[in-house]
Motif scaffolding. Structure first.
Motif, PDB file in Angstrom:
ATOM      1  N   GLY A   1      74.967  43.351  71.640  1.00 27.29           N
ATOM      2  CA  GLY A   1      75.612  44.430  71.563  1.00 27.29           C
ATOM      3  C   GLY A   1      75.505  44.907  73.139  1.00 27.29           C
ATOM      4  N   LEU A   2      76.316  45.945  73.679  1.00 25.30           N
ATOM      5  CA  LEU A   2      76.311  46.440  74.933  1.00 25.30           C
ATOM      6  C   LEU A   2      76.547  48.110  74.596  1.00 25.30           C
ATOM      7  CD1 LEU A   2      77.445  45.512  78.263  1.00 25.30           C
ATOM      8  CD2 LEU A   2      78.247  47.868  77.320  1.00 25.30           C
ATOM      9  N   LEU A   3      75.780  48.895  74.996  1.00 29.15           N
ATOM     10  CA  LEU A   3      75.771  50.171  75.202  1.00 29.15           C
ATOM     11  C   LEU A   3      75.955  50.892  76.387  1.00 29.15           C
ATOM     12  CD1 LEU A   3      76.128  52.728  72.792  1.00 29.15           C
ATOM     13  CD2 LEU A   3      73.514  52.781  72.890  1.00 29.15           C
ATOM     14  N   ALA A   4      76.816  51.551  76.895  1.00 23.63           N
ATOM     15  CA  ALA A   4      77.101  52.127  77.982  1.00 23.63           C
ATOM     16  C   ALA A   4      77.368  53.762  78.027  1.00 23.63           C
ATOM     17  CB  ALA A   4      78.050  51.288  79.022  1.00 23.63           C
ATOM     18  N   SER A   5      76.377  54.292  78.627  1.00 21.68           N
ATOM     19  CA  SER A   5      76.548  55.965  78.859  1.00 21.68           C
ATOM     20  C   SER A   5      77.012  56.184  80.174  1.00 21.68           C
ATOM     21  CB  SER A   5      75.341  56.569  78.451  1.00 21.68           C
ATOM     22  OG  SER A   5      75.028  56.254  77.233  1.00 21.68           O
ATOM     23  N   MET A   6      78.207  56.919  80.136  1.00 21.80           N
ATOM     24  CA  MET A   6      78.702  57.304  81.464  1.00 21.80           C
ATOM     25  C   MET A   6      79.008  58.864  81.786  1.00 21.80           C
ATOM     26  SD  MET A   6      81.171  54.059  81.439  1.00 21.80           S
ATOM     27  CE  MET A   6      81.139  53.871  79.858  1.00 21.80           C
TER      28      MET A   6
ATOM     29  N   PRO B   1      74.997  56.243  88.238  1.00 19.92           N
ATOM     30  CA  PRO B   1      75.253  54.849  87.846  1.00 19.92           C
ATOM     31  C   PRO B   1      75.304  54.900  86.238  1.00 19.92           C
ATOM     32  CG  PRO B   1      73.838  54.743  89.467  1.00 19.92           C
ATOM     33  CD  PRO B   1      73.834  56.196  89.188  1.00 19.92           C
ATOM     34  N   ALA B   2      76.125  53.971  85.502  1.00 19.10           N
ATOM     35  CA  ALA B   2      76.087  54.001  84.068  1.00 19.10           C
ATOM     36  C   ALA B   2      74.926  53.275  83.537  1.00 19.10           C
ATOM     37  CB  ALA B   2      77.279  53.067  83.803  1.00 19.10           C
ATOM     38  N   ASP B   3      74.481  53.854  82.500  1.00 16.23           N
ATOM     39  CA  ASP B   3      73.199  53.582  82.058  1.00 16.23           C
ATOM     40  C   ASP B   3      73.591  52.408  80.836  1.00 16.23           C
ATOM     41  OD1 ASP B   3      70.770  53.411  80.923  1.00 16.23           O
ATOM     42  OD2 ASP B   3      70.953  55.057  79.600  1.00 16.23           O
ATOM     43  N   VAL B   4      73.580  51.145  81.038  1.00 14.53           N
ATOM     44  CA  VAL B   4      73.842  50.344  80.296  1.00 14.53           C
ATOM     45  C   VAL B   4      72.586  49.506  79.692  1.00 14.53           C
ATOM     46  CG1 VAL B   4      75.196  48.084  80.317  1.00 14.53           C
ATOM     47  CG2 VAL B   4      75.843  49.547  81.657  1.00 14.53           C
TER      48      VAL B   4
END
Length: 96
Positions: A4-9, A86-89
């Motif tokens: 999985g990938l979880l990105a917070s922006m 920057p996005a937190d990935v």
């Protein structure tokens, strides 16, 4: 197991329209990729400039291929001008 990938922006206040449009294009195109099991976009209910993408890929190779696509690279290229930070990935391994 899948990966999985979880990105917070957090987009800039004056960039909401452009960011929303580009992010939705990225998600819709990513959903069509081979190996994509899920790609969901969420927006904070109480903070509309904050978004989360939750992705699930069949394996690490599929995620790596995704990160080499033109649409992904384009979004990574334009996003610094639209984001507060920057996005937190985070990359996640499914346990169950």
């Amino acid at each position: 197991m899948s990966i999985g990938l979880l990105a917070s922006m957090h987009c800039k206040k004056d960039a909401e329209g452009a960011f929303d449009t580009e992010l939705k294009k990225l998600v819709e195109t990513s959903k069509k990729e081979t190996g994509c099991l899920a790609c969901e976009l969420y927006q904070y209910k109480d903070e509309p400039t904050k978004y989360v993408i939750e992705e699930e890929w069949i394996d690490e190779e599929a995620l790596s291929r995704h990160m080499e696509t033109a649409h992904y690279k384009y979004f990574v290229h334009i996003s610094p001008a639209l984001l507060v930070n920057p996005a937190d990935v985070k990359i996640l391994t499914r346990l169950i």
